[in-house]
Design an enzyme around this catalytic site. Structure first.
Site, short mmCIF file in Angstrom:
data_model
loop_
_atom_site.label_atom_id
_atom_site.label_comp_id
_atom_site.label_asym_id
_atom_site.label_seq_id
_atom_site.Cartn_x
_atom_site.Cartn_y
_atom_site.Cartn_z
N LYS A 141 69.46 10.03 -21.47
CA LYS A 141 69.19 8.61 -21.73
C LYS A 141 70.44 7.94 -22.29
O LYS A 141 70.77 6.80 -21.92
CB LYS A 141 68.00 8.47 -22.69
CG LYS A 141 66.67 8.80 -21.99
CD LYS A 141 65.49 8.97 -22.92
CE LYS A 141 64.30 9.50 -22.11
NZ LYS A 141 63.12 9.83 -22.92
N GLN A 163 61.45 9.92 -28.94
CA GLN A 163 61.21 11.00 -27.98
C GLN A 163 60.01 11.84 -28.42
O GLN A 163 59.91 12.26 -29.57
CB GLN A 163 62.48 11.87 -27.88
CG GLN A 163 62.43 12.94 -26.80
CD GLN A 163 62.38 12.38 -25.39
OE1 GLN A 163 62.90 11.30 -25.10
NE2 GLN A 163 61.75 13.11 -24.49
N ASP A 218 58.97 2.26 -23.72
CA ASP A 218 58.15 3.29 -23.08
C ASP A 218 56.81 2.72 -22.58
O ASP A 218 56.13 3.35 -21.79
CB ASP A 218 57.79 4.40 -24.09
CG ASP A 218 58.79 5.54 -24.11
OD1 ASP A 218 59.29 5.90 -23.03
OD2 ASP A 218 59.04 6.09 -25.20
#
Ligand code: GUN
Length: 285
Positions: A53, A97, A120
């Site tokens: 990322k 995460q 997300d």
């Protein structure tokens, strides 16, 4: 024999679009897009994802802010960091995460992320917006799948779409996105009876169960578009999807490989969401 859908190529074109737009924002508005990535503990797979990322941010010209926290970080400390990032104007997107260590409640942490920065699309507000079709961000993996289907030129309206898997991250939002495009959607899961029969009716088959070679060629309709979201590590270290590629590609019209299919799309869509977040926070979208 199916045509292979090249996820690397499609993701490269998404990233190029994002890069061009980010450059324009910088030049015309003096705006630099920023993504904060938070990782807690030493999960090796998470470490790889987070590094990827960060690299993707560099490639599209975003700033990235990495917060690698110790395994023993308390929930309160993590929530404090999320609150700081919520208020930091350099940070347009926040990604924590998953999975988090067991002593931290993931739901509490996700709920603490400002929905405007939740790239997300895991926050209940964003999940709800997806349900009613009024969304800014799409969850990255289902959004990537939609883009891959579009890359084949396949129209979804009126098609029989079968999704195997009902997770909050993939299966459920996937079904919603296909429904928004007027597909006739069936969601299958571990309790589904007659799975093979249902799959054989699918014009578009999206598989996200997390079991190696779960779908075999005898379950695939002639000419179907087959999207394999699975990413399973076999005992010999090889990566393999949820679909048995060799048998399924003989039936499908288009099929994604693993690796090189859905995987590269997820990060590309994360970049796209972060750009959208930056535009929205600055009144540009
Ligand atoms: N862990 C595995 N996939 C994801 C993802 O898409 N987002 C986050 N935050 N964590 C993950």
């Amino acid at each position: 024999m199916a045509q292979i859908i090249d996820g690397k190529q499609v993701s490269a074109s998404v990233k190029q679009e994002v890069k061009d737009e980010a450059a324009k924002l910088r030049e015309e508005k003096g705006l630099k897009v920023g993504l904060a990535v938070v990782i807690v503990g030493n999960n090796p797979a998470s470490r790889v994802y987070v590094n990827n990322k960060k690299k993707a941010c560099e490639a599209v010209g975003f700033q990235s802010f990495e917060y690698a926290l110790d395994e023993n970080t308390t929930q309160e400390q993590l929530l404090d960091l999320v609150n700081v990032l919520n208020r930091d104007d350099r940070v347009n997107g926040i990604l924590v995460q998953l999975p988090l260590p067991k002593h931290i409640d993931e739901k509490t942490v996700i709920d603490a992320i400002s929905p405007e920065k939740d790239v997300d699309a895991f926050h209940p507000v964003n999940v709800g917006r997806i349900m009613i079709g009024d969304y800014a961000f799409l969850p990255c993996t289902p959004a990537g799948v939609m883009r891959l289907i579009a890359s084949t030129g396949t129209k979804i309206a009126g098609k029989q779409c079968v999704v195997i898997g009902r997770s909050n991250i993939v299966g459920k939002p996937m079904a919603m996105l296909l429904l928004h495009e007027s597909g006739t959607v069936t969601v299958c899961h571990s309790k589904t009876k007659n799975l093979k029969e249902i799959c054989l009716g699918a014009d578009i088959l999206v598989v996200a169960v997390g079991r190696a070679n779960f779908v075999t060629g005898d379950m695939v309709k002639e000419g179907a578009v087959v999207i394999d979201v699975g990413m399973n590590r076999l005992d010999d270290g090889k990566l393999c999807g949820d679909v048995e590629f060799e048998s399924a590609e003989k039936k499908a019209s288009y099929i994604t490989p693993v690796p090189g299919g859905v995987g590269p799309m997820t990060i590309a869509m994360l970049m796209k969401n972060t750009l959208t977040a930056a535009k929205q926070q600055n009144g540009l979208a």
